[in-house]
Design a protein around this motif. Sequence first.
Motif, mmCIF file in Angstrom:
data_model
loop_
_atom_site.group_PDB
_atom_site.id
_atom_site.type_symbol
_atom_site.label_atom_id
_atom_site.label_comp_id
_atom_site.label_asym_id
_atom_site.label_seq_id
_atom_site.Cartn_x
_atom_site.Cartn_y
_atom_site.Cartn_z
ATOM 1 N N ARG A 74 0.822 -1.223 0.000
ATOM 2 C CA ARG A 74 0.000 0.000 0.000
ATOM 3 C C ARG A 74 0.847 1.261 0.000
ATOM 4 O O ARG A 74 0.388 2.312 -0.437
ATOM 5 C CB ARG A 74 -0.933 -0.010 1.210
ATOM 6 C CG ARG A 74 -2.073 -0.972 1.050
ATOM 7 C CD ARG A 74 -3.069 -0.851 2.164
ATOM 8 N NE ARG A 74 -4.205 -1.735 1.926
ATOM 9 C CZ ARG A 74 -4.974 -2.211 2.871
ATOM 10 N NH1 ARG A 74 -4.754 -1.899 4.133
ATOM 11 N NH2 ARG A 74 -5.994 -3.000 2.574
ATOM 12 N N ASN A 75 2.079 1.179 0.493
ATOM 13 C CA ASN A 75 2.960 2.345 0.522
ATOM 14 C C ASN A 75 3.584 2.651 -0.838
ATOM 15 O O ASN A 75 4.184 3.711 -1.015
ATOM 16 C CB ASN A 75 4.073 2.153 1.562
ATOM 17 C CG ASN A 75 3.533 2.242 2.980
ATOM 18 O OD1 ASN A 75 2.512 2.884 3.219
ATOM 19 N ND2 ASN A 75 4.202 1.592 3.918
ATOM 20 N N PRO A 84 3.792 3.806 -4.737
ATOM 21 C CA PRO A 84 2.991 4.750 -5.539
ATOM 22 C C PRO A 84 1.920 3.998 -6.324
ATOM 23 O O PRO A 84 2.082 2.828 -6.667
ATOM 24 C CB PRO A 84 4.020 5.367 -6.496
ATOM 25 C CG PRO A 84 5.349 5.080 -5.909
ATOM 26 C CD PRO A 84 5.205 3.851 -5.079
ATOM 27 N N LYS A 85 0.818 4.707 -6.602
ATOM 28 C CA LYS A 85 -0.330 4.050 -7.246
ATOM 29 C C LYS A 85 0.041 3.412 -8.572
ATOM 30 O O LYS A 85 -0.408 2.310 -8.889
ATOM 31 C CB LYS A 85 -1.465 5.063 -7.447
ATOM 32 C CG LYS A 85 -2.732 4.428 -7.929
ATOM 33 C CD LYS A 85 -3.876 5.415 -7.987
ATOM 34 C CE LYS A 85 -5.135 4.704 -8.447
ATOM 35 N NZ LYS A 85 -6.284 5.594 -8.519
ATOM 36 N N ASN A 86 0.866 4.091 -9.375
ATOM 37 C CA ASN A 86 1.263 3.538 -10.684
ATOM 38 C C ASN A 86 1.993 2.214 -10.535
ATOM 39 O O ASN A 86 1.806 1.293 -11.326
ATOM 40 C CB ASN A 86 2.141 4.530 -11.445
ATOM 41 C CG ASN A 86 1.343 5.712 -11.950
ATOM 42 O OD1 ASN A 86 0.125 5.656 -12.042
ATOM 43 N ND2 ASN A 86 2.021 6.800 -12.243
ATOM 44 N N ASP A 87 2.851 2.106 -9.522
ATOM 45 C CA ASP A 87 3.588 0.858 -9.302
ATOM 46 C C ASP A 87 2.661 -0.256 -8.822
ATOM 47 O O ASP A 87 2.884 -1.420 -9.111
ATOM 48 C CB ASP A 87 4.710 1.064 -8.284
ATOM 49 C CG ASP A 87 5.829 1.936 -8.836
ATOM 50 O OD1 ASP A 87 5.864 2.131 -10.062
ATOM 51 O OD2 ASP A 87 6.654 2.417 -8.043
ATOM 52 N N ARG A 88 1.627 0.120 -8.066
ATOM 53 C CA ARG A 88 0.708 -0.895 -7.544
ATOM 54 C C ARG A 88 -0.141 -1.523 -8.636
ATOM 55 O O ARG A 88 -0.413 -2.712 -8.612
ATOM 56 C CB ARG A 88 -0.228 -0.272 -6.490
ATOM 57 C CG ARG A 88 0.345 -0.299 -5.102
ATOM 58 C CD ARG A 88 -0.679 0.161 -4.120
ATOM 59 N NE ARG A 88 -0.755 1.604 -4.139
ATOM 60 C CZ ARG A 88 -1.757 2.322 -3.650
ATOM 61 N NH1 ARG A 88 -2.775 1.736 -3.096
ATOM 62 N NH2 ARG A 88 -1.743 3.624 -3.706
ATOM 63 N N ILE A 89 -0.569 -0.708 -9.586
ATOM 64 C CA ILE A 89 -1.505 -1.232 -10.599
ATOM 65 C C ILE A 89 -0.818 -1.610 -11.910
ATOM 66 O O ILE A 89 -1.478 -2.016 -12.857
ATOM 67 C CB ILE A 89 -2.638 -0.215 -10.888
ATOM 68 C CG1 ILE A 89 -2.070 1.086 -11.472
ATOM 69 C CG2 ILE A 89 -3.458 0.043 -9.658
ATOM 70 C CD1 ILE A 89 -3.114 2.054 -11.956
ATOM 71 N N LYS A 90 0.531 -1.479 -11.960
ATOM 72 C CA LYS A 90 1.252 -1.698 -13.219
ATOM 73 C C LYS A 90 0.997 -3.089 -13.795
ATOM 74 O O LYS A 90 0.750 -3.250 -14.967
ATOM 75 C CB LYS A 90 2.750 -1.480 -12.984
ATOM 76 C CG LYS A 90 3.554 -1.456 -14.245
ATOM 77 C CD LYS A 90 4.968 -0.921 -14.103
ATOM 78 C CE LYS A 90 5.587 -1.058 -12.762
ATOM 79 N NZ LYS A 90 6.975 -0.527 -12.725
#
Length: 198
Positions: free
Chosen positions: A72-73, A75-81
């Motif tokens: 969760r920490n 960045p959003k782009n890295d989470r959903i890549k």
Amino acid sequence: MARKRVKLQWVEDNAARKAMYKKRVKGLMKKVRELSTLCGVDACLITYSPYQPVPEVWPSPTEVEQVVASFRNLPKNDRIKKVLNQEIFIWQRILKARVEAMKQLMKNRKREIENLRTQCLGGRLLEGLESKDVRDLTWAIDNQLEAVKKRIENLSLDVAVDALNNQPLTEQNPNENLGNELGEDVDSDFWSNLLKLS
């Protein structure tokens, strides 16, 4: 003896379904543990089921919380890549299948035109062919002619280069050649002075 392949479908019998669940979860936990150990990655597993009052976790609730918190920490782009849901996965498979089908259709069409060209070279007349067949045949012949022309140009260039490389070199004064081309008997000092001025 090889194991019988299991059909991927809903198991109707409750007892068999519960036994299969326990067996599969145990195998899944083993795979996650192996992945974490062999590849050195943070991994966890949480399973919810009607057969257990609380969710089963691996390796432990504290470590699961740490892995989830680190995810969760990000960045959003890295989470959903690289996240896939079922719909995206299916659309990717459909697109891939369409591309493969188009490639196969093009390959088949190319073979058809090659066969048609061979038949025409063997004496078959173009009468009775559809306009798209004639058009594609013309395109294929034009492409082949273009390839032959390029090959001839390359061969001619290779022959010319070989001829130049094999030609004996004679030492000549370049100024003499220039004077002779002009049809004049020009003094070499004249050309040297002219070159210095330019």
